[in-house]
Design a protein around this motif. Structure first.
Motif, PDB file in Angstrom:
ATOM      1  N   THR A 335       0.838  -1.209   0.000  1.00  0.00           N
ATOM      2  CA  THR A 335       0.000   0.000   0.000  1.00  0.00           C
ATOM      3  C   THR A 335       0.864   1.247   0.000  1.00  0.00           C
ATOM      4  O   THR A 335       2.062   1.209   0.325  1.00  0.00           O
ATOM      5  N   ASP A 336       0.240   2.369  -0.353  1.00  0.00           N
ATOM      6  CA  ASP A 336       0.947   3.653  -0.294  1.00  0.00           C
ATOM      7  C   ASP A 336       1.387   3.958   1.134  1.00  0.00           C
ATOM      8  O   ASP A 336       2.455   4.538   1.359  1.00  0.00           O
ATOM      9  N   ARG A 339       4.563   2.053   1.814  1.00  0.00           N
ATOM     10  CA  ARG A 339       5.693   2.712   1.134  1.00  0.00           C
ATOM     11  C   ARG A 339       6.145   3.947   1.899  1.00  0.00           C
ATOM     12  O   ARG A 339       7.342   4.194   2.083  1.00  0.00           O
TER      13      ARG A 339
END
Length: 374
Positions: A335-336, A339
């Motif tokens: 997922t963002d 990250r």
């Protein structure tokens, strides 16, 4: 009773964990250890311990006395530790999982040889999953370099730790290694499991490799009675893979490796290992997984051949996390948020150390790919 007679009756007294009959004396010693009480006060009241420590320390001592008042056995003590482990897991992990428990027989004793990422938590998590499964916890090998403080040694030995004498040199070292080998064999033969790391020191670069010298040590006390393969089969050796999504000590490890690469050396602080223990316990770990491999039996040409097999098992069973995938640029399903969390850890470091941290997290995936390559 003479010292010689005592040694014959209890040849492992200087290195073994404490016994139930010793618990009361050790707990009383801890309660009246001023340095230990100061440390607990500082931990419990970090903002007030400086100015009001003189007032708080007697209260902390009384609270500890109440907490341990009915602790009479090692099992009682570990039940107290389990309460704090549960709180630590809730506060510092997002998920705690394990696999391979079906490979273990609750009536058997095992020599668990695991990869080594965190000084205290690697064996603590192994014992936690054993405890939750209703199995007996393992005795833990711990280097004497971590036991410079008397109260630390007492706490560790109450928690089923035994001492690895790393400071011995020359003939004294051979005696210490033979005693350690005999103690491990003695423990397994009396039905008590052992945890030991696959190498001395943590794998700070993320490469999990077994030191054949550890395996030679297992055999030292048995070499006159049985073959190397027979000795290993007798010890019921099980490789264990422990993986953390985030290593609370990753920045410190990256800075140390960067200093060694840049300057050729690194000066460790006197109590740096203790600081690492505290940071490992309190820091964010994300997802954590403990994987038990197949018990190893059979003949082996050499300790090196056995080390290679253990490495394959540990790497194969190592559970990858988002951090490993992101670091190796193989993250298609992260997922963002994951990250961003990983990038935030990198941003706390200077560029050279950033590269080292990224490689540290990427290496488990790279090693898995190399293992699976034709």
């Amino acid at each position: 009773m003479s010292d010689d007679n005592t040694a014959l009756q209890d040849p492992f007294k200087e290195i073994r964990p404490y016994r139930d009959t010793e618990v009361a004396e050790v707990l009383n010693r801890l309660l009246y250890n001023e340095e230990f009480i100061r440390v607990v006060t500082r931990y419990q009241f970090p903002r007030m311990a400086g100015a009001f420590g003189w007032l708080l320390r007697p209260l902390v001592r009384m609270a500890l006395a109440r907490e341990i008042g009915d602790v009479e056995t090692i099992r009682d003590f570990q039940a107290r530790v389990a309460k704090y482990m549960e709180k630590m897991i809730v506060r510092s992990t997002t998920r705690m999982t394990c696999s391979g428990m079906e490979r273990l027989d609750p009536d058997e004793a095992y020599l668990f040889i695991s990869n080594h990422r965190d000084i205290a938590l690697d064996p603590a998590f192994v014992n936690w999953v054993l405890y939750k499964a209703g199995m007996n916890t393992a005795r833990i090998a711990i280097g004497d370099n971590l036991l410079r403080k008397g109260y630390v040694s007492d706490l560790m030995r109450l928690n089923k730790s035994f001492i690895v004498n790393r400071s011995a040199r020359g003939r004294e070292m051979m005696t210490a290694l033979n005693q350690l080998s005999a103690y491990i064999d003695h423990s397994i033969s009396e039905g008590a499991s052992i945890w030991i790391a696959q190498r001395e020191g943590r794998a700070k670069d993320g490469n999990d490799r077994t030191d054949p010298a550890i395996l030679k040590m297992f055999y030292m006390s048995q070499r006159k009675q049985r073959s190397f393969g027979e000795a290993i089969t007798r010890l019921n050796l099980v490789p264990v893979s422990i993986s953390y999504e985030y290593d609370p000590c990753d920045a410190a490890k990256a800075r140390e490796l960067h200093a060694r690469a840049s300057d050729g050396c690194y000066a460790k602080g006197q109590y740096e290992d203790l600081d690492s223990i505290v940071k490992g316990i309190t820091g964010l770990k994300g997802d954590v997984h403990v994987a038990f491999g197949e018990p190893i039996k059979g003949e082996f040409e050499s300790p090196e051949a056995l080390a290679a097999l253990i490495d394959r098992e540990i790497i194969a069973n190592y559970q990858l996390h988002s951090s490993n995938l992101i670091a190796a640029d193989a993250a298609s399903e992260v997922t963002d948020e994951q990250r961003a969390a990983f990038q935030q850890r990198l941003d706390e470091l200077e560029p050279g150390a950033q590269d080292i941290m990224r490689q540290m997290y990427a290496n488990p995936l790279i090693n898995k790919r190399n293992l699976e390559a034709p």
